[in-house]
Each structure stands twice: as structure tokens, then as C-alpha cells.
Enzyme design. Sequence first.
Site, PDB file in Angstrom:
ATOM      1  CB  VAL A  46       0.439   5.551   4.787  1.00 53.59           C
ATOM      2  CG1 VAL A  46       1.085   6.031   6.059  1.00 53.59           C
ATOM      3  CG2 VAL A  46      -0.316   6.601   4.048  1.00 53.59           C
ATOM      4  CB  CYS A  47       1.684   0.369   5.044  1.00 53.97           C
ATOM      5  SG  CYS A  47      -0.111   0.341   5.499  1.00 53.97           S
ATOM      6  N   PRO A  48       4.276   1.368   4.071  1.00 49.76           N
ATOM      7  CG  PRO A  48       4.868   1.723   1.632  1.00 49.76           C
ATOM      8  CD  PRO A  48       3.797   1.730   2.755  1.00 49.76           C
ATOM      9  CB  THR A 107      -0.760  -0.003   1.110  1.00 47.30           C
ATOM     10  OG1 THR A 107      -0.395  -0.427   2.578  1.00 47.30           O
ATOM     11  CG2 THR A 107      -2.088  -1.189   0.849  1.00 47.30           C
ATOM     12  CB  ILE A 156       7.206  -1.126   7.622  1.00 43.58           C
ATOM     13  CG1 ILE A 156       5.774  -1.374   7.993  1.00 43.58           C
ATOM     14  CG2 ILE A 156       7.872  -2.280   7.717  1.00 43.58           C
ATOM     15  CD1 ILE A 156       4.954  -2.167   7.076  1.00 43.58           C
TER      16      ILE A 156
END
Length: 257
Positions: free
Chosen positions: A108-110, A106, A113
Site C-alpha cells: 500500500v505504501c508506494p 511494501t 507516496i
Amino acid sequence: MAATAGRLFRASLIRHVSAIPWGISASAALRPAASRRMCLTNALWSGSDQAKFAFSTSSSYHAPAVTQHAPYFKGTAVVSGEFKEISLDDFKGKYLVLFFYPLDFTFVCPTEIIAFSDKASEFHDVNCEVVAVSVDSHFSHLAWINTPRKNGGLGHMNIALLSDLTKQISRDYGVLLEGPGLALRGLFIIDPNGVIKHLSVNDLPVGRSVEETLRLVKAFQFVEAHGEVCPANWTPESPTIKPHPTASREYFEKVNQ
């Protein structure tokens, strides 16, 4: 015979369409899995009334709270490029930052993380581990890790990515959106005794601050070690407060000159 088959097909199709979550079109639900995921993602991030209606967490589970013991979890994670079974028990005697994110591959997720992974050594310096969790499989996690960062992938990871394919961990921690079947951006700081010291939950479109998470871990550890409390915007270089009516004056006189 053909007429009967046609009626059965139409009845099956009607049942399928009626089960589609609000905010997702019938045509999208009949597309291949990758296309459906993109449609679901767009619907959830759109901010529409229908998408918001789908944002309902489960009410049949008691949500965890600060000062309570963290719900037990166990599952398969990707650790240093390998599949490994991990559980809450593995982190006894350490602080743990357990953070949930919606989906692999997706937007924002990377960024979150990677930011946590890049700061992993600073968390290790204060006896703290970091684990990221989503409802994707461990195979999906590995594929994302093996995707270059310039293509939206994660690249090399210094933290574990835990699979919650059954959604039970997300549900136990009170962050699962039951309708779309993914987790909100929940973050939990768990102390060495398994007690929740902090929790926060963001809506899907907004990422979290790694620096603030690290600051909170250090603050809780300072209180445990020194018995003094941390004021607003505390950093390791800031003065702290003795939690006593008379002794606290030292702090207030110092900062209010």
C-alpha cells in the site's frame, strides 16, 4: 567441552526465541533480514489475533493533539535524490503534511507516496510541503526511489522521504507500534506556526486520500484568511458559514431552500 558448548548454544537459542514478537514464527526470526521482513509484513497484515496483540503503541509518551504544537523532529531525508538533513524548523511559515507509513518495499505504501508526490505541485500552490516518514534508513529510501514503479518502486520523487531509523519521530508523534517497531499510517497537517490542525491514523492495510488531505489544507487556510467556517464536504467553490447566530442564517437559508 563439546557438551558445554552445546548447552550454551541451546540456552542462547532459547533466549532468542523467547524474545520473538507474537505472530512471528521462530524459524522466520532466524531467517535472513529480507525474509524476516516479509514474514513480519505478512503477520502484521494477516489480521490474526496474535498480530493484533502486537499492535500496541507506546504509553510512555504524551501523544500530540490538535491545537498543540507539533513535536520537533530532525533527521536525514532523501530530497531530489540526495541525502539532506531536515527538521521541523525548515517549514516555518508554511503548511506541512507529515505522513508516516510502515515500511519501504511494501504494497500500500508506494501507492500513497506516489500519489502525494504526483500532487506535490498542487500542495506547493497553497504554500504546503509534504514529507513522508518511515523507520527505514535513508539508504533504503534511496534504493526504493531508484526502483522502477512497475517493480513496486517509487521512481522520481517530488516530496522528501525522511528516515526515522531510531523510531523516535514515530514515537513522539504517537504512531509507533512498539512490538513490531514500525509506524501506523499517521497523517498530520501542521500550520505555519507549527500547530497541529489535523491528525488521523489508519490501520496498516488501508491507504489515505491525497485529495482529502489537500481539501483540508485549503479549508484551514480559508478559515484563517476569511474568518468563516467550512461546512461538511466543503470545497473552494462551496458557500461557507459566518460563525454567528444571526449571520449564519444566510448560509442555512441558502442550502435549505
